[in-house]
Write an enzyme that holds these catalytic residues in place. Structure first.
Site, PDB file in Angstrom:
ATOM      1  N   SER A 145       6.298  -3.641   6.463  1.00  0.00           N
ATOM      2  CA  SER A 145       5.767  -3.912   5.125  1.00  0.00           C
ATOM      3  C   SER A 145       5.900  -5.402   4.798  1.00  0.00           C
ATOM      4  O   SER A 145       6.665  -6.115   5.450  1.00  0.00           O
ATOM      5  CB  SER A 145       6.549  -3.118   4.081  1.00  0.00           C
ATOM      6  OG  SER A 145       6.426  -1.745   4.303  1.00  0.00           O
ATOM      7  N   ASP A 152      -8.089  -5.826  -1.865  1.00  0.00           N
ATOM      8  CA  ASP A 152      -6.828  -5.128  -1.607  1.00  0.00           C
ATOM      9  C   ASP A 152      -7.036  -3.630  -1.392  1.00  0.00           C
ATOM     10  O   ASP A 152      -6.219  -2.821  -1.790  1.00  0.00           O
ATOM     11  CB  ASP A 152      -5.859  -5.364  -2.778  1.00  0.00           C
ATOM     12  CG  ASP A 152      -4.400  -5.247  -2.330  1.00  0.00           C
ATOM     13  OD1 ASP A 152      -4.168  -4.927  -1.153  1.00  0.00           O
ATOM     14  OD2 ASP A 152      -3.509  -5.468  -3.159  1.00  0.00           O
ATOM     15  N   ASP A 182      -6.556  -1.641   1.121  1.00  0.00           N
ATOM     16  CA  ASP A 182      -6.054  -1.443   2.482  1.00  0.00           C
ATOM     17  C   ASP A 182      -6.235   0.002   2.936  1.00  0.00           C
ATOM     18  O   ASP A 182      -6.381   0.915   2.134  1.00  0.00           O
ATOM     19  CB  ASP A 182      -4.623  -1.926   2.632  1.00  0.00           C
ATOM     20  CG  ASP A 182      -3.686  -1.309   1.612  1.00  0.00           C
ATOM     21  OD1 ASP A 182      -2.555  -1.772   1.522  1.00  0.00           O
ATOM     22  OD2 ASP A 182      -4.105  -0.372   0.930  1.00  0.00           O
ATOM     23  N   ARG A 221      -8.081   4.038   0.412  1.00  0.00           N
ATOM     24  CA  ARG A 221      -7.870   3.357  -0.866  1.00  0.00           C
ATOM     25  C   ARG A 221      -9.190   2.828  -1.427  1.00  0.00           C
ATOM     26  O   ARG A 221      -9.275   2.455  -2.578  1.00  0.00           O
ATOM     27  CB  ARG A 221      -6.877   2.217  -0.656  1.00  0.00           C
ATOM     28  CG  ARG A 221      -6.398   1.573  -1.926  1.00  0.00           C
ATOM     29  CD  ARG A 221      -5.155   0.753  -1.663  1.00  0.00           C
ATOM     30  NE  ARG A 221      -4.813  -0.111  -2.769  1.00  0.00           N
ATOM     31  CZ  ARG A 221      -3.798  -0.953  -2.760  1.00  0.00           C
ATOM     32  NH1 ARG A 221      -3.022  -1.028  -1.699  1.00  0.00           N
ATOM     33  NH2 ARG A 221      -3.527  -1.721  -3.789  1.00  0.00           N
TER      34      ARG A 221
END
Lengths: 507, 273
Positions: free
Chosen positions: A169, A282, A284, A309
């Site tokens: 992460s 964003d 992802d 997403r």
């Protein structure tokens, strides 16, 4: 265990012969990512009677329990950043507690992995730590990445045969993602696959420069899945960098926002599919990659599904990576349609801009979905129709870059969160329940779906979304539900805020 | 003059430095987060001596590398490694170098305290780069960047396709609106204002009786109204709920905006000074 898994994988064919899986030995119960339990003591007929069994509030270190527990041999193990607890799965009594303070991103820790009497978990400073499962004593630890660049570990490794597969992460320091295979005995790294190719190798032509590629992102912060028969590991990768500024990274930016299949022995890429080529908002593609065995247009197939997403549901042939189905499960205004590979084509007009771009999106995120082979439905908590203005802010000062985001997003309208039941063969929404929570999902052979909705913990009939049990313990679930059997009794465990709650049928 | 300027800078920018330090527990950092006062003392030195090549925010220029991404800065727990480079400079790798003294990076002689302030600024810049939130742009986002539209076209949209004039007036509720809000805030809020009035609802009970009031809770299971000073809750499945959302027209308009409409509308509203 292994035999149970192989049988479970063929559930479609062998439905009546499958022994119930009494344990919950990994984050998603098994390596298929389906989060489907064969237990059925608690079922649609009796779930209304569910009652509290025990609750456990960690005495230290926890404000929110985001970790999903595992259960092995009657012991439940769970985490918050820097901490691991072992708890009696039948009584909720603490057996041991381990604490290793660190400095690093502690936004979440999702749990531990279990392999041959040992536990493995990641830390905010990106170390992999090995503990003895019986007493919590540390056996070894080893860094997986450099915390100085913002790397941290939120997910536990995934056990694949005799290896631990470790994802990573952290995207603050313009880093690249990777997967590592680690020897569970020694902590030695056996292979590494990076989310961006080496400069000059296939895929690097999707980046404008080596500099852009080397800082290209693609972290691997949600657990993948594994098919033992094909010996392939499947994983979703995160967004490219800078996050909102695509101008400095023209191209599709492989292998960010991708689903990849790797050979489990070598870590070599076998195929890829990119849910969001050249992502600039964003979106992802780290969400669960769920293995489905069943039929598609009349043919039996080994498949992989992701509700991404970016608001699309993808169904792939998991042997070849061939695309079978792409459908949208919510409105968006950023896609021009699909390319030949079934991947969305981003509309450059919807890229973040200095004056602001009006963007609509739908999608889901890290909270895990579930697939029930009994209904053929893929269940996901999604957010439908979110509006925002996205800005390209880079270049405001000399030097070009302002920060790792490269832009800003101004929220306008939050969208409608909903639990969706998708038909895996068509992507069609078979039923929907509004007011979904950002929580994981579990389905069982008892015909139930456990999740959180409207700030209640709930059990629904998985065929139609009808609520058969609910309880309000003060908020939405903060992790994913699990179920297991100890002493002949089936338990369901979920966390709300700083406490784990366990439920059983009354005597 | 110089002193006054330094004090002004200090007051002006301390507010920026402080929140980053306050978030320390969520993030990796050096053994201690940089002291905000030291950051502001170090800033002018960095801008003067280093910014021309490395950019004031450390992200690099054609003349000097990005320092945000260097291990030397990030892994230097006590600051000695960075100080050594600043004092010694870096020898030219190729003949000639780029600086006047023939070095790839010139050397800078700073007293210990000034060096420590310089490093505090550099560390703050790294944290700022790493920790930035992807939320709304800051209030000082330049209006020039937003003014790409045509005010006359915006006015036409306001009175025509947008139907805004059904509820709003440039001489009434919107008079002087451009003076009231930072421009980037105004742009977001004309699209979707923050509610000034609560949502209300009419709830029809199984008996046919209707109750109206302020809507407090509406979800899969519960409906809660405040009506006549009382808080009333019903199971959602037993009642019919008609919600009155004061922002409904704004929600309905969002999918109807074409690309230019947003910028034209902003240009028009910006004329309402």
């Amino acid at each position: 265990m292994k035999n149970t898994y192989v049988l479970a994988l063929n559930f479609f064919v062998l439905a009546t012969n499958v022994p119930a899986q009494t344990q919950w030995p990994s984050l998603n119960g098994d390596e298929s990512g389906r989060r489907y339990s064969t237990l059925k003591q608690i079922n649609v007929q009796n779930a209304a009677k569910l009652a509290p069994a025990w609750k456990f509030k960690p005495a230290t270190g926890a404000t929110v329990v985001k970790g999903t527990p595992i259960v092995v041999d009657g012991v439940l193990y769970f985490t918050v950043p820097d901490h691991v607890w072992a708890v009696n799965a039948a009584t909720g009594k603490e057996i041991w507690h381990f604490n290793r303070p660190s400095r690093g991103d502690r936004i979440a820790n999702r749990g531990v992995a279990y392999y041959k009497g040992k536990l493995y978990f990641g830390t905010p400073d990106a170390h992999l730590v090995c503990l003895r499962a019986d007493n919590g004593r540390k056996l070894w630890e080893t860094p997986m990445a450099d915390v100085h660049f913002g790397y941290y570990m939120s997910n536990p490794p995934m056990v694949v045969k005799d290896k631990l597969i470790v994802g990573i992460s952290g995207d603050a320091g313009d880093v690249t993602g990777f997967l590592k295979a680690v020897d569970p005995e020694s902590g030695k790294v056996l292979w590494t696959w990076t989310s961006v190719p080496k400069w000059g190798e296939p895929g690097s032509e999707t980046w404008p420069s080596q500099e852009a590629l080397l800082h290209g992102g693609g972290t691997t912060w949600v657990q993948g899945s594994y098919d033992p028969e094909l010996n392939l590991i499947y994983w979703g990768t995160g967004n490219p960098h800078p996050v909102l500024n695509g101008r400095d990274r023209a191209g599709s930016n492989l292998y960010t926002c991708s689903i990849v299949a790797l050979n489990a022995d070598t870590g070599k890429l076998v195929w890829y599919f990119q849910p969001s080529p050249h992502d600039t908002t964003d979106r992802d593609a780290t969400e669960s990659v769920v293995l489905i065995d069943g039929v598609f247009r009349g043919q039996p197939r080994k498949m992989l599904a992701q509700a991404s997403r970016n608001g699309y549901f993808f169904l792939l042939d998991r042997k070849t990576g061939d695309h079978l189905l792409t459908t949208s499960f919510g409105p968006q205004n950023w896609s021009l349609g699909l390319n030949k590979r079934g991947e969305p084509i981003p509309d450059p007009k919807r890229d973040p801009s200095p004056a602001g771009t009006l963007l609509q999106g739908s999608g889901t995120n890290w909270w895990v979905p579930s697939f029930s082979p009994a209904t053929g439905m893929f269940y996901v908590n999604a957010n439908i129709g979110v509006w925002s203005l996205t800005y390209l802010t880079n270049g405001a000062v000399q030097g070009g870059l302002d920060d790792h985001q490269g832009g800003r997003e101004s929220a306008l309208s939050p969208g409608d969160p909903a639990l969706l039941a998708l038909d895996y063969q068509t992507g069609e929404v078979r039923w929907r329940v509004g007011y979904g929570n950002p929580a994981g999902i579990l389905t069982t052979a008892g015909g139930l779906l456990f999740t959180s909705n409207s700030n209640y913990l709930v059990a629904m009939d998985q065929t139609n979304g009808k609520t058969v049990w609910k309880t309000n313990v003060g908020g939405p679930a903060s992790n994913a539900p699990i179920t297991y059997e100890v002493g002949g009794k089936q338990y369901v465990v979920m966390s709300v805020r700083d406490t784990l709650y366990s439920f059983v049928l009354p005597e | 003059m110089k002193i006054r300027l330094a004090v002004q800078l200090c007051i002006g920018v301390v507010g920026l430095a402080a929140p980053l330090a306050a978030q320390g527990s969520r993030w990796w950092s050096w053994p201690a987060d940089p002291d905000p006062q030291a950051v502001e003392r170090g800033r002018p030195e960095f801008v003067r001596s280093c910014g021309r090549c490395h950019a004031d925010n450390l992200t690099g220029t054609a003349k000097g590398p990005n320092l945000i991404r260097t291990a030397r800065l990030r892994k230097d727990a006590d600051g000695t490694a960075v100080a050594a480079v600043v004092r010694a400079g870096i020898p030219a790798r190729t003949a000639g170098g780029s600086a006047a003294d023939g070095k790839a990076m010139p050397s800078f002689q700073l007293a210990d305290e000034a060096m420590s302030d310089l490093i505090a600024y550099m560390r703050w810049a790294v944290q700022k780069y790493d920790r930035v939130s992807p939320g709304a742009p800051p209030d000082d986002y330049p209006v020039e960047r937003l003014l790409t539209g045509n005010a006359a076209a915006g006015k036409a949209f306001f009175n025509g396709a947008g139907g805004c004039n059904a509820c709003h007036s440039p001489t009434g509720d919107l008079a002087g609106i451009a003076k009231k809000y930072p421009p980037v805030f105004l742009q977001a809020r004309f699209l979707m204002p923050r509610p000034t009035k609560p949502r209300t609802a009419d709830v029809t009970l199984p008996s046919g009786e209707k109750v109206s009031g302020e809507l407090k809770v509406l979800n899969t299971y519960d409906v809660t109204l405040v009506s006549g000073g009382k808080t009333l809750t019903w199971p959602a499945e037993q009642v019919k709920v008609d919600v009155h959302d004061p922002l409904a027209p704004h929600r309905a308009l969002l999918p109807k905006y074409k690309d230019d409409d947003v910028h034209n509308m902003f240009a028009y509203l910006w004329t309402l000074q």
